[in-house]
Design an enzyme around this catalytic site. Structure first.
Site, PDB file in Angstrom:
ATOM      1  N   LYS A 273     -10.556   4.643   2.036  1.00 20.78           N
ATOM      2  CA  LYS A 273     -11.207   5.901   2.276  1.00 20.78           C
ATOM      3  C   LYS A 273     -11.917   7.440   1.076  1.00 20.78           C
ATOM      4  CE  LYS A 273      -7.205   8.532   1.274  1.00 20.78           C
ATOM      5  NZ  LYS A 273      -6.976   8.265   0.722  1.00 20.78           N
TER       6      LYS A 273
ATOM      7  N   LYS B 257      -8.090   5.845  -5.966  1.00 22.82           N
ATOM      8  CA  LYS B 257      -8.520   6.907  -6.525  1.00 22.82           C
ATOM      9  C   LYS B 257      -9.023   6.610  -7.627  1.00 22.82           C
ATOM     10  CE  LYS B 257      -4.112   8.108  -3.177  1.00 22.82           C
ATOM     11  NZ  LYS B 257      -4.724   8.560  -2.600  1.00 22.82           N
TER      12      LYS B 257
ATOM     13  N   LYS C  63      -6.556  -6.388   2.992  1.00 20.86           N
ATOM     14  CA  LYS C  63      -6.314  -5.527   2.933  1.00 20.86           C
ATOM     15  C   LYS C  63      -5.261  -5.833   4.820  1.00 20.86           C
ATOM     16  CE  LYS C  63      -6.070  -0.933   3.559  1.00 20.86           C
ATOM     17  NZ  LYS C  63      -5.013  -0.453   3.465  1.00 20.86           N
TER      18      LYS C  63
ATOM     19  N   GLY D  18      -3.558   9.737   3.510  1.00 23.05           N
ATOM     20  CA  GLY D  18      -2.005  10.135   5.008  1.00 23.05           C
ATOM     21  C   GLY D  18      -1.256  10.716   5.059  1.00 23.05           C
ATOM     22  N   ASN D  19      -0.569  10.602   4.094  1.00 22.25           N
ATOM     23  CA  ASN D  19       0.708  11.631   4.378  1.00 22.25           C
ATOM     24  C   ASN D  19       0.137  12.710   5.112  1.00 22.25           C
ATOM     25  OD1 ASN D  19      -0.488  12.818   2.032  1.00 22.25           O
ATOM     26  ND2 ASN D  19       0.872  14.396   1.392  1.00 22.25           N
TER      27      ASN D  19
HETATM   28  P1  ADP Z   1      -2.762   7.509   0.340  1.00 22.25           P
HETATM   29  O1  ADP Z   1      -2.106   8.012   1.789  1.00 22.25           O
HETATM   30  O2  ADP Z   1      -3.122   9.233  -0.605  1.00 22.25           O
HETATM   31  O3  ADP Z   1      -4.026   7.493   0.008  1.00 22.25           O
HETATM   32  P2  ADP Z   1      -1.787   5.876  -1.262  1.00 22.25           P
HETATM   33  O4  ADP Z   1      -0.311   6.097  -1.429  1.00 22.25           O
HETATM   34  O5  ADP Z   1      -2.777   5.076  -1.480  1.00 22.25           O
HETATM   35  O6  ADP Z   1      -1.633   7.635  -0.539  1.00 22.25           O
HETATM   36  O7  ADP Z   1      -1.391   6.691  -3.278  1.00 22.25           O
HETATM   37  C1  ADP Z   1      -0.423   7.203  -4.277  1.00 22.25           C
HETATM   38  C2  ADP Z   1       0.091   7.088  -4.082  1.00 22.25           C
HETATM   39  O8  ADP Z   1      -0.038   6.440  -5.836  1.00 22.25           O
HETATM   40  C3  ADP Z   1       1.536   7.784  -4.891  1.00 22.25           C
HETATM   41  O9  ADP Z   1       2.778   8.335  -3.956  1.00 22.25           O
HETATM   42  C4  ADP Z   1       2.127   6.792  -6.175  1.00 22.25           C
HETATM   43  O10 ADP Z   1       3.259   6.475  -5.780  1.00 22.25           O
HETATM   44  C5  ADP Z   1       0.771   6.371  -6.286  1.00 22.25           C
HETATM   45  N1  ADP Z   1       0.508   5.766  -7.972  1.00 22.25           N
HETATM   46  C6  ADP Z   1       0.789   4.392  -8.808  1.00 22.25           C
HETATM   47  N2  ADP Z   1       0.160   4.999  -9.464  1.00 22.25           N
HETATM   48  C7  ADP Z   1      -0.264   5.908  -9.860  1.00 22.25           C
HETATM   49  C8  ADP Z   1      -0.199   6.530 -10.933  1.00 22.25           C
HETATM   50  N3  ADP Z   1      -0.455   6.241 -12.409  1.00 22.25           N
HETATM   51  N4  ADP Z   1       0.177   7.799 -11.285  1.00 22.25           N
HETATM   52  C9  ADP Z   1       0.408   8.805 -10.264  1.00 22.25           C
HETATM   53  N5  ADP Z   1       0.474   8.457  -8.482  1.00 22.25           N
HETATM   54  C10 ADP Z   1       0.367   6.589  -8.683  1.00 22.25           C
HETATM   55 MG    MG Z   2      -4.211   5.508   0.283  1.00 19.54          MG
END
Ligand code: ADP
Ligand code: MG
Length: 319
Positions: free
Chosen positions: A213, A275, A129, A11-12
């Protein structure tokens, strides 16, 4: 043959926290992402891009809601298609401009992508969601009476929730593959793809749902026979004991190690969880590496110098 990389933009990459979502904000963010991607193109990689769409589809939903007195509202699947077109177009323009300036003439296209989900997916029993903005209780009650699911979110108001089913197959997989074979840079499966269910053989119906996604990106990566699957987000990789005193960032981890950490609960649902799951599946199916990294380290991540790399087993460890 060129190595194929599927890149899932977080998203960023399109909208930063605190931004409203103006055209200028989004196109500027996309330019930064495209500069990174262009570096990989220069290194001879073939690129397929997928991306999130949460804030964009949220804004389209508000436009629909606010404009409903003048023009008819569109359902969520159509809003998803709109967001794929909108984001894909912005990436096409920016990436093309950067490549041309660097002397590269790659063709770029966006493919509106439908992703098939199972009608019996358990998530349909438990929509969780959130989509769109917060609303009042009155508005939520009206929509609930029409059959929608809404939840009250920690005092911030009411939000519509939809199921988040597993992606099964990509309807446009074949055409995406053909275009990739022609060395075109493809943007596909934006926002996890438009969720559809099978209405009849090879006939599909769009539904009110959101597919993750990263999980849809994994299907795409397998379908186009990618050599590497990269998920770019706002942290440098995967950590265990994330945000605790003993936080440790991981560099190379095997499937066995990931499974162990997953069982220990290190990866939060709805953020790092999907992820890691998407990467695991890619590695299990293809025996090839998957990487989670920050956007600004894309080239280093692909070259094994940054991010967290998930590999089949220890024999593949490079550092
Ligand atoms: P995107 O929009 O890239 O999908 P998300 O917010 O869904 O981003 O996922 C990324 C976030 O996951 C990071 O900003 C972090 O705060 C969080 N996160 C949760 N658990 C972990 C972990 N074990 N290691 C790293 N980041 C983590
Ligand atoms: Mg995400």
């Amino acid at each position: 043959m060129k190595k194929k990389v599927v890149i899932a933009l977080g998203g960023n990459a399109i909208l930063q926290p605190g931004q409203k979502g103006t055209y200028e904000e989004q196109i500027d963010n996309i330019e930064v992402a495209c500069r990174e991607i262009a570096e990989l193109v220069k290194k001879g990689f073939q690129i397929v891009i997928t991306h999130g769409n949460g804030p964009q589809v949220g804004n389209i939903l508000i436009q629909n809601e606010e404009g409903a007195k003048r023009v008819p509202k569109m359902p969520l699947d159509v809003c998803g298609a709109q967001s794929q077109g909108m984001i894909g177009y912005m990436i096409q323009q920016k990436l093309r401009k950067i490549l041309i300036r660097n002397g590269y003439n790659n063709e770029i296209t966006t493919i509106i992508t439908q992703v098939v989900v199972d009608k019996n997916d358990p998530s349909f029993q438990n929509p969780s969601k959130p989509v769109g903005p917060f609303y009042s209780e009155e508005k939520a009650k009206i929509e609930i009476a029409k059959g929608e699911s809404w939840i009250e979110d920690a005092g911030r108001g009411w939000r519509k929730v939809v199921p988040s089913p597993e992606p099964k197959t990509i309807v446009e997989a074949n055409i995406i593959k053909k275009v990739v074979q022609d060395e075109v840079i493809v943007i596909a499966s934006g926002g996890g793809g438009i969720p559809v269910v099978e209405e009849g053989k090879d006939i599909y119906l769009g539904i009110d749902a959101v597919i993750d996604k990263d999980l849809a990106g994994q299907r795409l990566a397998v379908d186009i026979e990618a050599d590497i699957f990269v998920i770019l987000t706002d942290v440098s990789g995967v950590a265990i004991n994330y945000k605790k005193d003993n936080e440790t960032w991981l560099r190379n981890i095997t499937l066995d190690e990931v499974n162990l950490y997953e069982d220990e609960g290190h990866f939060r649902q709805g953020s790092m969880g999907p992820k890691v799951r998407a990467c695991k599946r890619f590695v299990e199916i293809t025996n090839k590496p998957a990487i989670i990294s920050s956007l600004d380290k894309l080239v280093d991540a692909v070259e094994g110098k940054a991010g967290t790399r998930i590999i089949p087993d220890a024999s593949e460890k490079t550092s």
